[in-house]
Design an enzyme around this catalytic site. Structure first.
Site, PDB file in Angstrom:
ATOM      1  N   ASP A  89       0.825  -1.208   0.000  1.00  0.00           N
ATOM      2  CA  ASP A  89       0.000   0.000   0.000  1.00  0.00           C
ATOM      3  C   ASP A  89       0.857   1.254   0.000  1.00  0.00           C
ATOM      4  OD1 ASP A  89      -2.081   1.783   0.161  1.00  0.00           O
ATOM      5  OD2 ASP A  89      -2.545   1.389   2.253  1.00  0.00           O
ATOM      6  N   ASP A  96      -1.668   5.421  -6.587  1.00  0.00           N
ATOM      7  CA  ASP A  96      -2.035   4.659  -5.394  1.00  0.00           C
ATOM      8  C   ASP A  96      -2.220   3.183  -5.701  1.00  0.00           C
ATOM      9  OD1 ASP A  96      -2.870   4.124  -2.754  1.00  0.00           O
ATOM     10  OD2 ASP A  96      -4.966   4.368  -3.323  1.00  0.00           O
TER      11      ASP A  96
END
Length: 416
Positions: A107, A288
């Site tokens: 992440d 992202d």
């Protein structure tokens, strides 16, 4: 006697160093990644991503206002009932000695590394409990527990002797995985510890660099498009780039200074459709790994929908086009720091073999461009998620405060 003793000490020191050298790798350490489609939550595909986007925005605004973004302050909590991430890239990371292996979501939108959502944390001789509690919310999930420092094995040849990790006593929204490998900017860890709420927690990348284990404070990420629900088809290179994973040269863009995108891996970019249709003027957004689709501001989304002739599918929430419209679908062109990257018609499709996995029709054609839910000018006007990253090699360069992009052998693939 003093000279002899000094000589003996010098010889012993030299032998010790030669036996246990401090190795700084000039070549990057490679960690394979597995792509996993979470078939329990794909019916919430867009809802999950938008909940995450809302949380990212709220958290950055809290940081900008000097408010702690951790769960110890409620100002930045966006925690809706949505299952965990739809499409995840999973890294197998060892913690402790002997190491227990944990499957962690990679992440870039968060920076704490933690375990215990699935496989329980096992203490060993390298485990050391601190006096801090640790807690992080992710919009579609959260965890809380205790901070430990422990040995973390990223890959063969890259072992961090003392890394801060969270050990979950409670975790929601992370079925099927053990936690998160957080590789976002270190400032995102502010407020995640208690009582040391003002302390930052060095990320695994920061720690590996400061310990001299890698020669550059950067990572390169390679994803590949696939039509399988689970496959080993990604890689992180720690401390440098893997030249075998991209073609041509890497174009670097400085991190944006526009808030709230500036709190993440944010850049400025513009998007056009075909040769001349402007979709999104140059504006700030983020790159992202924790977002599945490609999101653009509402006004840009409406222009894209008009240009493609797509309609919103009532079942999946995705844009849908006909076979005839697909035959005419033009590329999107992303301009980033003066360089243009072509996002082909095929790249704009949800993998058709996975249509039924998201509750759609096997014969339909769905697009992966979706609506951010706010018009341009918010400071976070796009999110380049997996759908984008699977077509371009990406370098997250902390040391030089920039992100790099390059084409790959899969940029023009027709996988979808």
């Amino acid at each position: 006697m003093f000279a002899a003793s000094s000589l003996l000490a010098t010889l012993l020191l030299a032998l010790a160093v030669s036996a246990n050298p401090v190795v700084v790798r000039d070549s990057p350490v490679k960690l394979p990644l597995a792509r996993r489609l979470n078939v329990t939550s794909v019916h919430n595909l867009i809802r999950h991503d938008l909940t995450r986007a809302k949380h990212l925005r709220t958290r950055a605004e809290a940081l900008s206002n000097g408010v702690s973004p951790g769960v110890f302050s409620s100002d930045a909590i966006v925690d809706e009932s949505v299952d965990n991430q739809v499409v995840s890239y999973i890294a197998s990371i060892g913690v402790g000695s002997p190491a227990t292996t944990y499957d962690l979501i990679v992440d870039t939108g968060s920076s704490n590394t933690w375990v215990g959502a699935g496989t329980s944390y096992k203490t060993t001789s390298t485990s050391s409990k601190t006096s801090n509690r640790v807690s992080v919310t992710y919009g579609s999930g959260s965890f809380s527990g205790t901070e430990y420092t422990d040995q973390v094995t990223i890959a063969s040849g890259l072992v961090i002797p003392s890394q801060s990790i969270g050990v979950a006593s409670r975790a929601t929204g992370f079925d099927g995985v053990d936690g998160i490998l957080g590789i976002g900017p270190v400032d995102l860890t502010q407020g995640t510890l208690s009582p040391a709420s003002s302390s930052l927690v060095p990320t695994v990348t920061d720690n590996a660099f400061s310990e001299g284990l890698i020669s550059a404070n950067q990572i390169g990420i390679s994803f590949e498009p696939t039509d399988s629900e689970e496959v080993l088809n990604g890689e992180i290179s720690w401390g440098g780039i893997d030249t075998s994973k991209f073609t041509g040269t890497i174009t670097y863009a400085p991190l944006t200074t526009t808030s709230p995108a500036s709190f993440y891996w944010g850049i400025n970019q513009s998007i056009r459709y075909g040769t001349s249709t402007s979709i999104l003027s140059s504006t700030a957004g983020i790159v992202d790994t924790g977002t599945t689709l490609l999101y653009i501001a509402t006004d840009a989304y409406n222009r894209y929908r008009t240009a493609t002739g797509a309609v919103v599918d009532s079942t999946t929430g995705l844009l849908r086009i006909t076979s005839s419209q697909f035959s005419k679908l033009q590329s999107l062109f992303f301009t980033i720091n003066g360089a243009t990257f072509e996002f082909t018609a095929n790249a704009q499709l949800w993998p058709r073999s996975l249509n039924t996995a998201i509750g759609g029709s096997a014969s339909s054609i769905y697009l992966i461009v979706s609506d951010m839910g706010a018009n341009t000018g918010s400071g976070l006007d796009f999110i380049n998620g997996y759908a984008f990253l699977e077509r371009f090699y990406t370098v997250f360069d902390t040391g030089n405060k920039r992100i790099g992009f390059a084409t790959t052998p899969f940029t023009t693939a027709t996988t979808n």
